[in-house]
Scaffold this motif. Structure first.
Motif, PDB file in Angstrom:
ATOM      1  N   VAL A  46       0.845  -1.200   0.000  1.00 32.49           N
ATOM      2  CA  VAL A  46       0.000   0.000   0.000  1.00 32.49           C
ATOM      3  C   VAL A  46       0.880   1.250   0.000  1.00 32.49           C
ATOM      4  O   VAL A  46       0.694   2.154  -0.821  1.00 32.49           O
TER       5      VAL A  46
ATOM      6  N   ALA B 178      -6.599  -0.590   5.174  1.00 28.98           N
ATOM      7  CA  ALA B 178      -6.378  -1.811   4.385  1.00 28.98           C
ATOM      8  C   ALA B 178      -6.061  -2.992   5.296  1.00 28.98           C
ATOM      9  O   ALA B 178      -6.561  -4.100   5.083  1.00 28.98           O
TER      10      ALA B 178
ATOM     11  N   LEU C  32      -6.313  -0.861  -4.727  1.00 27.85           N
ATOM     12  CA  LEU C  32      -6.338   0.568  -4.415  1.00 27.85           C
ATOM     13  C   LEU C  32      -6.763   1.307  -5.668  1.00 27.85           C
ATOM     14  O   LEU C  32      -6.205   1.074  -6.747  1.00 27.85           O
TER      15      LEU C  32
ATOM     16  N   ILE D 228     -10.174   1.790  -1.203  1.00 27.36           N
ATOM     17  CA  ILE D 228      -9.493   0.555  -0.845  1.00 27.36           C
ATOM     18  C   ILE D 228     -10.548  -0.540  -0.893  1.00 27.36           C
ATOM     19  O   ILE D 228     -11.601  -0.413  -0.260  1.00 27.36           O
TER      20      ILE D 228
END
Length: 126
Positions: free
Chosen positions: A17, A39, A61, A70
């Motif tokens: 991420v 997340a 994403l 997300i």
């Protein structure tokens, strides 16, 4: 990205991420730590509570103009249910309340494969 349905995969997912936001230059628009935390909570819920039968859990994403979306997909159609009055002394059970506090909105949509996608939309930095 697809991850094995194990809690120890959460660290790798968190790093992905952060790397994605930096690679796309989005770390200046969206709070990286909030995105990682949301997340992680959604992923961990899928690992702990979804009937995944060993199938991977996918994290996507999607940057938008007004939010970072997300999405966590798992093969279980059962939607998550936040605990409205979790024990304040408990070390778990607060995840969806945390997601709700950081996200502009969150929810669940059915997936074409019979599973579900749990999503959260992180607002941009001020």
């Amino acid at each position: 990205m697809a991850y094995p349905p194990r809690e120890d995969a959460a660290g790798l997912m968190r790093r992905h991420v952060a790397s994605f936001l930096t690679w796309r230059g989005l770390h200046h628009r969206f709070p990286t730590q909030d995105a990682q935390l949301v997340a992680t909570e959604l992923f961990t819920n899928a690992v702990r509570h979804a009937r995944h039968h060993g199938h991977p859990i996918t994290v996507v994403l999607g940057p938008r103009e007004d939010a970072l979306r997300i999405e966590v997909h798992d093969p279980d159609p059962t939607p998550p249910v936040p605990r409205l009055n979790p024990d304040p002394e408990a070390t778990s059970g607060h995840g969806l309340l945390l997601v709700a506090s950081l996200a502009r909105r969150w929810g669940t949509t059915p997936a074409p494969d019979g599973g579900k996608t749990v999503f959260a939309e992180i607002p941009p930095l001020p």
